[in-house]
Design a protein around this motif. Structure first.
Motif, short mmCIF file in Angstrom:
data_model
loop_
_atom_site.label_atom_id
_atom_site.label_comp_id
_atom_site.label_asym_id
_atom_site.label_seq_id
_atom_site.Cartn_x
_atom_site.Cartn_y
_atom_site.Cartn_z
N VAL A 16 0.82 -1.22 0.00
CA VAL A 16 0.00 0.00 0.00
C VAL A 16 0.85 1.27 0.00
CG1 VAL A 16 -1.96 -1.10 1.16
CG2 VAL A 16 -0.19 0.04 2.52
N ALA A 17 2.18 1.10 0.15
CA ALA A 17 3.07 2.26 0.22
C ALA A 17 4.48 1.86 -0.20
CB ALA A 17 3.09 2.82 1.64
N VAL A 18 5.30 2.88 -0.41
CA VAL A 18 6.71 2.68 -0.75
C VAL A 18 7.54 3.46 0.26
CG1 VAL A 18 8.47 3.11 -2.50
CG2 VAL A 18 6.21 2.37 -3.19
N CYS A 19 8.55 2.83 0.83
CA CYS A 19 9.43 3.49 1.80
C CYS A 19 10.15 4.66 1.13
CB CYS A 19 10.45 2.48 2.34
SG CYS A 19 11.66 3.22 3.46
N ARG A 20 10.13 5.81 1.76
CA ARG A 20 10.75 6.99 1.18
C ARG A 20 12.27 6.92 1.21
NH1 ARG A 20 12.73 11.14 4.50
NH2 ARG A 20 12.18 12.70 2.96
N LEU A 21 12.84 6.01 2.00
CA LEU A 21 14.30 5.92 2.09
C LEU A 21 14.89 4.85 1.18
CD1 LEU A 21 14.65 6.39 5.93
CD2 LEU A 21 15.04 8.08 4.14
N CYS A 22 14.37 3.64 1.23
CA CYS A 22 14.95 2.54 0.45
C CYS A 22 14.14 2.16 -0.77
CB CYS A 22 15.19 1.32 1.33
SG CYS A 22 13.68 0.46 1.81
N GLY A 23 12.88 2.59 -0.84
CA GLY A 23 12.04 2.29 -1.98
C GLY A 23 11.34 0.95 -1.93
N ALA A 24 11.43 0.23 -0.81
CA ALA A 24 10.75 -1.07 -0.68
C ALA A 24 9.25 -0.85 -0.59
CB ALA A 24 11.25 -1.81 0.55
N ALA A 25 8.49 -1.72 -1.27
CA ALA A 25 7.03 -1.70 -1.16
C ALA A 25 6.64 -2.38 0.14
CB ALA A 25 6.42 -2.43 -2.35
N VAL A 26 5.68 -1.80 0.86
CA VAL A 26 5.26 -2.37 2.14
C VAL A 26 3.73 -2.39 2.26
CG1 VAL A 26 7.33 -1.88 3.50
CG2 VAL A 26 5.66 -0.10 3.21
N CYS A 27 3.23 -3.38 2.99
CA CYS A 27 1.79 -3.52 3.22
C CYS A 27 1.36 -2.65 4.40
CB CYS A 27 1.44 -4.98 3.48
SG CYS A 27 2.13 -5.63 5.02
N SER A 28 0.09 -2.64 4.68
CA SER A 28 -0.42 -1.81 5.78
C SER A 28 0.08 -2.28 7.14
CB SER A 28 -1.95 -1.77 5.76
OG SER A 28 -2.48 -3.07 5.86
N ASP A 29 0.46 -3.56 7.28
CA ASP A 29 1.01 -4.05 8.55
C ASP A 29 2.45 -3.59 8.76
OD1 ASP A 29 -1.31 -5.39 9.20
OD2 ASP A 29 -0.64 -7.28 8.30
N HIS A 30 3.18 -3.34 7.70
CA HIS A 30 4.60 -3.02 7.82
C HIS A 30 4.94 -1.54 7.61
CE1 HIS A 30 5.17 -7.45 7.14
NE2 HIS A 30 5.88 -7.21 8.22
N VAL A 31 4.03 -0.76 7.06
CA VAL A 31 4.33 0.65 6.84
C VAL A 31 4.37 1.39 8.17
CG1 VAL A 31 1.94 1.41 6.46
CG2 VAL A 31 3.81 2.66 5.39
N ARG A 32 5.31 2.28 8.30
CA ARG A 32 5.45 3.14 9.49
C ARG A 32 5.15 4.57 9.05
NH1 ARG A 32 4.93 -1.19 11.06
NH2 ARG A 32 6.47 -2.49 12.07
N THR A 33 4.18 5.19 9.70
CA THR A 33 3.74 6.53 9.32
C THR A 33 4.04 7.51 10.44
OG1 THR A 33 1.91 5.52 8.13
CG2 THR A 33 1.74 7.86 8.54
N GLU A 34 4.52 8.68 10.06
CA GLU A 34 4.71 9.75 11.04
C GLU A 34 4.48 11.09 10.36
OE1 GLU A 34 8.78 11.01 12.29
OE2 GLU A 34 9.38 9.25 11.16
N ALA A 35 4.12 12.06 11.16
CA ALA A 35 3.94 13.41 10.64
C ALA A 35 5.29 14.13 10.71
CB ALA A 35 2.92 14.16 11.49
N MET A 36 5.56 14.92 9.70
CA MET A 36 6.80 15.71 9.72
C MET A 36 6.47 17.14 9.30
SD MET A 36 8.95 14.33 6.45
CE MET A 36 10.08 15.61 6.03
N GLN A 37 7.07 18.06 10.00
CA GLN A 37 6.82 19.47 9.72
C GLN A 37 7.72 19.92 8.58
OE1 GLN A 37 4.31 20.93 11.40
NE2 GLN A 37 4.50 22.58 9.94
N LEU A 38 7.14 20.51 7.57
CA LEU A 38 7.91 21.03 6.45
C LEU A 38 8.42 22.41 6.78
CD1 LEU A 38 5.59 20.01 3.48
CD2 LEU A 38 7.62 18.84 4.31
N SER A 39 9.62 22.70 6.33
CA SER A 39 10.17 24.03 6.54
C SER A 39 10.34 24.70 5.18
CB SER A 39 11.51 23.96 7.27
OG SER A 39 12.42 23.19 6.52
N GLY A 40 10.65 25.94 5.21
CA GLY A 40 10.77 26.70 3.97
C GLY A 40 9.59 27.64 3.85
N ALA A 41 9.68 28.54 2.93
CA ALA A 41 8.64 29.56 2.78
C ALA A 41 7.35 28.94 2.25
CB ALA A 41 9.12 30.65 1.85
#
Length: 68
Positions: A16-41
């Motif tokens: 259901v997702a792709v890891c933003r660091l390594c590119g591995a495809a992951v299911c809903s049981d294995h995906v780790r989600t977190e909120a991150m604050q964006l910076s910049g204008a």
């Protein structure tokens, strides 16, 4: 596409997702989600965004980040 983590253990489950660091495809049981604050204008005179972005990683990359 199937989950890489599940495939390592001999199972097949839909990714259901792709890891933003390594590119591995992951299911809903294995995906780790977190909120991150964006910076910049975001707008003229404003340094940041009001709404946090979503960041998706696999368990291996998440564990590596937490150990650093």
């Amino acid at each position: 596409m199937n989950c890489y983590e599940c495939a390592q253990s001999g199972r097949a489950s839909e990714a259901v997702a792709v890891c933003r660091l390594c590119g591995a495809a992951v299911c809903s049981d294995h995906v780790r989600t977190e909120a991150m604050q964006l910076s910049g204008a975001a707008q003229p005179g404003k340094m940041g965004h009001d709404q946090p972005a979503r960041r998706l990683t696999c368990p291996v990359c998440r564990s590596a980040e937490e150990s650093a």
